[in-house]
Design a protein around this motif. Structure first.
Motif, PDB file in Angstrom:
ATOM      1  N   ALA A 166       0.827  -1.207   0.000  1.00 24.94           N
ATOM      2  CA  ALA A 166       0.000   0.000   0.000  1.00 24.94           C
ATOM      3  C   ALA A 166       0.863   1.259   0.000  1.00 24.94           C
ATOM      4  CB  ALA A 166      -0.934  -0.013   1.205  1.00 24.94           C
ATOM      5  N   LEU A 167       1.923   1.272   0.810  1.00 28.81           N
ATOM      6  CA  LEU A 167       2.786   2.446   0.880  1.00 28.81           C
ATOM      7  C   LEU A 167       3.549   2.659  -0.424  1.00 28.81           C
ATOM      8  CD1 LEU A 167       4.168   2.083   4.521  1.00 28.81           C
ATOM      9  CD2 LEU A 167       2.553   3.807   3.676  1.00 28.81           C
ATOM     10  N   ARG A 168       3.983   1.579  -1.047  1.00 27.62           N
ATOM     11  CA  ARG A 168       4.663   1.717  -2.342  1.00 27.62           C
ATOM     12  C   ARG A 168       3.704   2.245  -3.399  1.00 27.62           C
ATOM     13  NH1 ARG A 168       8.202  -3.945  -2.443  1.00 27.62           N
ATOM     14  NH2 ARG A 168       9.861  -3.222  -1.029  1.00 27.62           N
ATOM     15  N   PHE A 169       2.437   1.794  -3.341  1.00 29.87           N
ATOM     16  CA  PHE A 169       1.442   2.320  -4.270  1.00 29.87           C
ATOM     17  C   PHE A 169       1.205   3.807  -4.017  1.00 29.87           C
ATOM     18  CE2 PHE A 169      -3.086   3.338  -4.955  1.00 29.87           C
ATOM     19  CZ  PHE A 169      -3.164   3.163  -6.317  1.00 29.87           C
ATOM     20  N   LEU A 170       1.146   4.197  -2.746  1.00 33.62           N
ATOM     21  CA  LEU A 170       0.965   5.605  -2.411  1.00 33.62           C
ATOM     22  C   LEU A 170       2.142   6.445  -2.898  1.00 33.62           C
ATOM     23  CD1 LEU A 170      -0.554   5.838   1.200  1.00 33.62           C
ATOM     24  CD2 LEU A 170      -1.445   6.886  -0.892  1.00 33.62           C
ATOM     25  N   ARG A 171       3.342   5.938  -2.711  1.00 30.73           N
ATOM     26  CA  ARG A 171       4.521   6.696  -3.126  1.00 30.73           C
ATOM     27  C   ARG A 171       4.533   6.907  -4.642  1.00 30.73           C
ATOM     28  NH1 ARG A 171      10.294   4.464  -1.315  1.00 30.73           N
ATOM     29  NH2 ARG A 171       9.611   2.760  -2.667  1.00 30.73           N
ATOM     30  N   ARG A 172       4.140   5.881  -5.394  1.00 30.44           N
ATOM     31  CA  ARG A 172       4.077   6.030  -6.853  1.00 30.44           C
ATOM     32  C   ARG A 172       2.964   6.989  -7.258  1.00 30.44           C
ATOM     33  NH1 ARG A 172       4.371   0.395  -6.652  1.00 30.44           N
ATOM     34  NH2 ARG A 172       2.168   0.294  -7.279  1.00 30.44           N
ATOM     35  N   SER A 173       1.811   6.870  -6.609  1.00 29.33           N
ATOM     36  CA  SER A 173       0.640   7.656  -7.013  1.00 29.33           C
ATOM     37  C   SER A 173       0.760   9.121  -6.608  1.00 29.33           C
ATOM     38  CB  SER A 173      -0.629   7.058  -6.400  1.00 29.33           C
ATOM     39  OG  SER A 173      -0.792   5.706  -6.793  1.00 29.33           O
ATOM     40  N   LEU A 174       1.481   9.383  -5.502  1.00 31.27           N
ATOM     41  CA  LEU A 174       1.595  10.756  -4.999  1.00 31.27           C
ATOM     42  C   LEU A 174       2.967  11.364  -5.280  1.00 31.27           C
ATOM     43  CD1 LEU A 174      -0.090  10.287  -1.485  1.00 31.27           C
ATOM     44  CD2 LEU A 174      -1.158  11.072  -3.606  1.00 31.27           C
ATOM     45  N   ARG A 175       3.698  10.788  -6.249  1.00 31.18           N
ATOM     46  CA  ARG A 175       5.065  11.267  -6.471  1.00 31.18           C
ATOM     47  C   ARG A 175       5.100  12.725  -6.943  1.00 31.18           C
ATOM     48  NH1 ARG A 175       3.977   7.472 -10.432  1.00 31.18           N
ATOM     49  NH2 ARG A 175       3.853   8.244 -12.588  1.00 31.18           N
ATOM     50  N   GLN A 176       4.009  13.217  -7.558  1.00 32.70           N
ATOM     51  CA  GLN A 176       3.992  14.607  -8.023  1.00 32.70           C
ATOM     52  C   GLN A 176       3.350  15.547  -7.013  1.00 32.70           C
ATOM     53  OE1 GLN A 176       2.059  14.574 -11.845  1.00 32.70           O
ATOM     54  NE2 GLN A 176       3.815  13.639 -12.889  1.00 32.70           N
ATOM     55  N   SER A 177       2.327  15.051  -6.302  1.00 34.00           N
ATOM     56  CA  SER A 177       1.597  15.933  -5.382  1.00 34.00           C
ATOM     57  C   SER A 177       2.101  15.852  -3.947  1.00 34.00           C
ATOM     58  CB  SER A 177       0.101  15.582  -5.405  1.00 34.00           C
ATOM     59  OG  SER A 177      -0.114  14.234  -5.019  1.00 34.00           O
ATOM     60  N   ALA A 178       2.809  14.794  -3.584  1.00 31.88           N
ATOM     61  CA  ALA A 178       3.259  14.642  -2.200  1.00 31.88           C
ATOM     62  C   ALA A 178       4.380  15.619  -1.876  1.00 31.88           C
ATOM     63  CB  ALA A 178       3.731  13.209  -1.958  1.00 31.88           C
ATOM     64  N   SER A 179       4.392  16.048  -0.630  1.00 32.23           N
ATOM     65  CA  SER A 179       5.461  16.935  -0.174  1.00 32.23           C
ATOM     66  C   SER A 179       6.701  16.111   0.185  1.00 32.23           C
ATOM     67  CB  SER A 179       4.987  17.729   1.048  1.00 32.23           C
ATOM     68  OG  SER A 179       4.704  16.852   2.124  1.00 32.23           O
ATOM     69  N   ASP A 180       7.803  16.804   0.376  1.00 40.04           N
ATOM     70  CA  ASP A 180       9.037  16.112   0.768  1.00 40.04           C
ATOM     71  C   ASP A 180       8.870  15.422   2.120  1.00 40.04           C
ATOM     72  OD1 ASP A 180      10.229  16.978  -1.558  1.00 40.04           O
ATOM     73  OD2 ASP A 180      11.147  18.749  -0.618  1.00 40.04           O
TER      74      ASP A 180
END
Length: 315
Positions: free
Chosen positions: A195-209
């Motif tokens: 789940a976390l790897r999916f989140l990291r891929r999906s939010l790679r543009q919108s997620a903050s550092d």
């Protein structure tokens, strides 16, 4: 049951909803627990595509557990929960869209109660729905860590029970329950990592550092916890084999007693069988002391066999 969590001025407000209510403004989290038919219809209005159903929570295919559509990111996550000595797995569906997190579940979950407790005490530092989802996963990883620690303590107790050989049936039952619970824990760790790897891929543009760093730290924690679950499996299997070995040893002792008793009484049985033959010519039949002599002979043969076994160390 539908519960809305409003986030305004850095504080949370918990508001139960009915099918007659509309979604309140400033809702950051919408938790839907075992909805009835009316609540299911109300929830369907929130989704552009098909709304989730309770029977979809147990899907195991990756394509059904982690995907993106018009309604946002969908994540099926497995949460372990202790019920007495038993640990079970509970599936929760999360939908993350813009500034709203929707959780959909069939069973009660202690982690959700803990999260509400943190909200009331203003212990959550979140800025948006993604932060809240990551906070839930953080609590999940910490809870799994506590379960692993409890597993170590439980196995310390069962190790003493195995050595005492008082109630091996109860000990083996506890070990089997521990093995099943450790399986749920390990499965939850693998599921959380996916789940976390999916989140990291999906939010790679919108997620903050900060969010990316948070995800990486949780993934690191999961990788460090997985070897502990394997060690618990090895320790459980060792104790199971030891318990079964002690059981076999106890059974061998009983069988040994019966075997020795049979061998000890074999010579007297042979003597009694000889003089029990129905032949006309048996020299000892005419002796005046033939009967006492046969008894003494049988007793001496039994004692001789017993002392022979004793001298050899077989008793």
């Amino acid at each position: 049951m539908i519960t809305a969590y409003l986030f305004k001025d850095k504080t949370f407000e918990i508001q139960p909803l009915t099918p007659a209510d509309s979604l309140p403004e400033h809702t950051l989290w919408l938790d839907i627990h075992k909805p009835d038919e009316q609540e299911q219809q109300w929830m369907s209005r929130l989704f552009e595509e098909e709304a989730p159903e309770l029977d979809e929570l147990d899907d195991i295919e990756a394509s059904a557990r982690f995907y993106r559509d018009k309604d946002g990111l969908h994540i099926h996550s497995l949460f372990p929960q202790r019920l007495g000595k038993h640990i079970d797995g509970i599936n929760v569906l999360f939908t993350l869209r813009n500034e709203l997190l929707i959780s959909f579940r069939e069973d009660d979950l202690g982690l959700m109660r803990l999260l509400r407790h943190y909200m009331r005490q203003e212990r959550l530092e979140v800025e948006d729905a993604a932060d809240l989802l990551l906070e839930i996963f953080q609590l999940k990883v910490e809870y799994i860590s506590d379960l692993i620690e409890d597993g170590y303590k439980t196995l310390e107790g069962t190790a003493k029970e195995v050595l005492q050989v008082d109630d091996l049936h109860k000990t083996m039952s506890d070990l089997m329950m521990q093995e099943d619970g450790n399986g749920h824990i390990r499965l939850a760790l693998y599921d959380t990592r996916r789940a976390l790897r999916f989140l990291r891929r999906s939010l790679r543009q919108s997620a903050s550092d900060e969010q990316r760093k948070w995800i990486d730290e949780m993934l690191y924690d999961i990788e460090s916890l997985l070897p502990h679950t394997q060690f618990l499996f090895d320790k459980i299997n060792f104790q199971l084999e030891a318990a079964m070995g002690f059981t076999s040893l106890e059974q061998s002792k009983v069988i040994k007693i019966f075997s020795v008793a049979a061998v000890v009484f074999l010579p007297p049985t042979l003597i009694a069988s000889i003089y029990g033959m129905n032949f006309e010519i048996l020299p000892e039949l005419g002796f005046d002391y033939g009967y006492p002599m046969s008894l003494v002979l049988m007793l001496m043969s039994a004692c001789g066999t017993y002392f022979f076994f004793k001298r050899k160390g077989w008793l």
